[in-house]
Scaffold this active site. Sequence first.
Site, PDB file in Angstrom:
ATOM      1  N   HIS A 153      -2.479 -72.252  30.214  1.00 51.97           N
ATOM      2  CA  HIS A 153      -1.890 -73.219  31.146  1.00 51.97           C
ATOM      3  C   HIS A 153      -0.461 -73.597  30.748  1.00 51.97           C
ATOM      4  O   HIS A 153       0.333 -73.970  31.611  1.00 51.97           O
ATOM      5  CB  HIS A 153      -2.835 -74.421  31.303  1.00 51.97           C
ATOM      6  CG  HIS A 153      -4.134 -74.021  31.947  1.00 51.97           C
ATOM      7  ND1 HIS A 153      -5.328 -74.628  31.699  1.00 51.97           N
ATOM      8  CD2 HIS A 153      -4.418 -72.998  32.834  1.00 51.97           C
ATOM      9  CE1 HIS A 153      -6.299 -74.032  32.405  1.00 51.97           C
ATOM     10  NE2 HIS A 153      -5.760 -73.035  33.096  1.00 51.97           N
ATOM     11  N   SER A 212      -6.591 -73.900  36.690  1.00 54.42           N
ATOM     12  CA  SER A 212      -5.299 -73.348  37.115  1.00 54.42           C
ATOM     13  C   SER A 212      -4.921 -73.730  38.557  1.00 54.42           C
ATOM     14  O   SER A 212      -3.738 -74.031  38.818  1.00 54.42           O
ATOM     15  CB  SER A 212      -5.278 -71.830  36.928  1.00 54.42           C
ATOM     16  OG  SER A 212      -6.434 -71.227  37.468  1.00 54.42           O
ATOM     17  N   GLU A 220     -12.165 -66.963  44.569  1.00 57.08           N
ATOM     18  CA  GLU A 220     -13.278 -67.293  43.671  1.00 57.08           C
ATOM     19  C   GLU A 220     -14.547 -66.711  44.268  1.00 57.08           C
ATOM     20  O   GLU A 220     -14.900 -66.994  45.402  1.00 57.08           O
ATOM     21  CB  GLU A 220     -13.385 -68.814  43.481  1.00 57.08           C
ATOM     22  CG  GLU A 220     -14.588 -69.281  42.694  1.00 57.08           C
ATOM     23  CD  GLU A 220     -14.768 -68.610  41.315  1.00 57.08           C
ATOM     24  OE1 GLU A 220     -13.819 -68.575  40.538  1.00 57.08           O
ATOM     25  OE2 GLU A 220     -15.881 -68.108  41.046  1.00 57.08           O
ATOM     26  N   ASP A 229     -13.778 -61.140  46.306  1.00 55.87           N
ATOM     27  CA  ASP A 229     -13.409 -60.496  45.050  1.00 55.87           C
ATOM     28  C   ASP A 229     -11.871 -60.495  44.933  1.00 55.87           C
ATOM     29  O   ASP A 229     -11.181 -59.827  45.710  1.00 55.87           O
ATOM     30  CB  ASP A 229     -13.959 -59.060  45.075  1.00 55.87           C
ATOM     31  CG  ASP A 229     -13.528 -58.249  43.870  1.00 55.87           C
ATOM     32  OD1 ASP A 229     -12.798 -58.777  43.008  1.00 55.87           O
ATOM     33  OD2 ASP A 229     -13.931 -57.073  43.794  1.00 55.87           O
ATOM     34  N   GLY A 230     -11.382 -61.230  43.960  1.00 59.37           N
ATOM     35  CA  GLY A 230      -9.928 -61.367  43.801  1.00 59.37           C
ATOM     36  C   GLY A 230      -9.239 -60.058  43.465  1.00 59.37           C
ATOM     37  O   GLY A 230      -8.090 -59.833  43.858  1.00 59.37           O
ATOM     38  N   ASP A 267      -7.081 -64.043  35.759  1.00 62.87           N
ATOM     39  CA  ASP A 267      -7.792 -64.714  34.669  1.00 62.87           C
ATOM     40  C   ASP A 267      -9.302 -64.468  34.776  1.00 62.87           C
ATOM     41  O   ASP A 267     -10.078 -65.401  34.976  1.00 62.87           O
ATOM     42  CB  ASP A 267      -7.457 -66.221  34.748  1.00 62.87           C
ATOM     43  CG  ASP A 267      -8.123 -67.029  33.664  1.00 62.87           C
ATOM     44  OD1 ASP A 267      -8.497 -66.459  32.645  1.00 62.87           O
ATOM     45  OD2 ASP A 267      -8.243 -68.256  33.847  1.00 62.87           O
TER      46      ASP A 267
HETATM   47  N1  SAM Z   1      -8.348 -69.462  36.270  1.00 66.91           N
HETATM   48  C1  SAM Z   1      -9.249 -70.568  35.958  1.00 66.91           C
HETATM   49  C2  SAM Z   1      -8.482 -71.616  35.192  1.00 66.91           C
HETATM   50  O1  SAM Z   1      -7.492 -71.291  34.510  1.00 66.91           O
HETATM   51  O2  SAM Z   1      -8.841 -72.784  35.295  1.00 66.91           O
HETATM   52  C3  SAM Z   1     -10.468 -70.117  35.213  1.00 66.91           C
HETATM   53  C4  SAM Z   1     -11.149 -68.921  35.770  1.00 66.91           C
HETATM   54  S1  SAM Z   1     -12.599 -68.390  34.935  1.00 66.91           S
HETATM   55  C5  SAM Z   1     -12.003 -67.755  33.432  1.00 66.91           C
HETATM   56  C6  SAM Z   1     -13.009 -66.943  35.832  1.00 66.91           C
HETATM   57  C7  SAM Z   1     -13.566 -67.212  37.218  1.00 66.91           C
HETATM   58  O3  SAM Z   1     -13.549 -66.001  37.964  1.00 66.91           O
HETATM   59  C8  SAM Z   1     -15.008 -67.690  37.249  1.00 66.91           C
HETATM   60  O4  SAM Z   1     -15.080 -68.897  37.973  1.00 66.91           O
HETATM   61  C9  SAM Z   1     -15.771 -66.575  37.982  1.00 66.91           C
HETATM   62  O5  SAM Z   1     -16.802 -67.072  38.812  1.00 66.91           O
HETATM   63  C10 SAM Z   1     -14.680 -65.955  38.804  1.00 66.91           C
HETATM   64  N2  SAM Z   1     -14.870 -64.528  39.161  1.00 66.91           N
HETATM   65  C11 SAM Z   1     -15.518 -63.560  38.478  1.00 66.91           C
HETATM   66  N3  SAM Z   1     -15.337 -62.349  39.078  1.00 66.91           N
HETATM   67  C12 SAM Z   1     -14.532 -62.570  40.145  1.00 66.91           C
HETATM   68  C13 SAM Z   1     -13.939 -61.716  41.117  1.00 66.91           C
HETATM   69  N4  SAM Z   1     -14.143 -60.402  41.107  1.00 66.91           N
HETATM   70  N5  SAM Z   1     -13.152 -62.284  42.071  1.00 66.91           N
HETATM   71  C14 SAM Z   1     -12.923 -63.617  42.090  1.00 66.91           C
HETATM   72  N6  SAM Z   1     -13.459 -64.475  41.187  1.00 66.91           N
HETATM   73  C15 SAM Z   1     -14.239 -63.952  40.220  1.00 66.91           C
END
Ligand code: SAM
Length: 280
Positions: A19, A100, A118, A143-144, A164
């Site tokens: 962050h 984030s 998400e 799916d991101g 992330d």
């Molecule tokens: N970026 C956030 C932060 O800094 O506060 C934390 C994110 S966390 C490490 C990872 C997140 O990605 C989880 O909430 C998970 O459910 C989500 N996730 C997992 N695979 C994903 C995908 N293919 N596309 C989107 N989200 C996904």
Amino acid sequence: MLSYRHSYHAGNFADVLKHCVLIHVLEYLQKKDKPFCYVDTHAGAGMYSLRSEQSLKTNEYQQGIGALWSLDGMPASLDAYRSLIATFNKPKELNFYPGSPLIAMQLMRKQDRLSLFELHNTEVKVLEAAIKRDKRVSIYHQDGFAHCLKLMPPQQRRGLVFIDPSYEIKTEYEQVLETLKQLYKRFATGTYVLWYPVVERYRIDELEKKIQASEFKNVQLFELGQLIDSDERGMSASGMIVINPPWTLKAEMEQVLPFLAEKLGAAGQGSYKIKQLVDE
Ligand code: SAM
């Protein structure tokens, strides 16, 4: 099925580095009036209670934001990071930690746009509730990795893609690289910030080599270690790989990382790395 929940880890030493870098890049983008976009491929739940069962179970935030909360004499940018976290809390109390998306929202102006991905069914609902209604923000329950490509190149032609993942699935080490290559093909001047955990060091050594062998220009790496590497103990360190970083980022990390390694590392085990992985 996704089982990772960031609520166990919010505010830990990895989030502090993650962050701080995010804030630096967004503040840099703010220097011009021209609008920019922020794409968060793995947004998480947006807001975390540090008093939740999950957070209290690991207590990881105590060796992250918790350890910095009352410290004097921090580098200025860490003070700014802590002040931003404080805006989500009552004076002098540390009960909540923003993810984030909410950190980014604090730093976005009315002309800027956020796209948040998400995939987790529960986390996306918590995220929607945390964001409320804001016409600058689009939330995608998708799916991101796959869908962020559809946003490129962005209309604004300026911006940051923040990647992330949890690396729950080991193929994600390959997937991050493939996604970065595809994004870069469509939008070579964007800034890309990729988080990685050091659980098995060889995976990061490979990732670094593959990035160096790819077409990217101007790539920097910043890593913070809490423990000496060990294949048996879980995450020892984590880092950020930044493509097209602001020219000011490296100098800032030279101040921040030695301080964090000393304050957040386990006794005698804190470490940091700063590398120019690929030249400009
Ligand atoms: N970026 C956030 C932060 O800094 O506060 C934390 C994110 S966390 C490490 C990872 C997140 O990605 C989880 O909430 C998970 O459910 C989500 N996730 C997992 N695979 C994903 C995908 N293919 N596309 C989107 N989200 C996904």
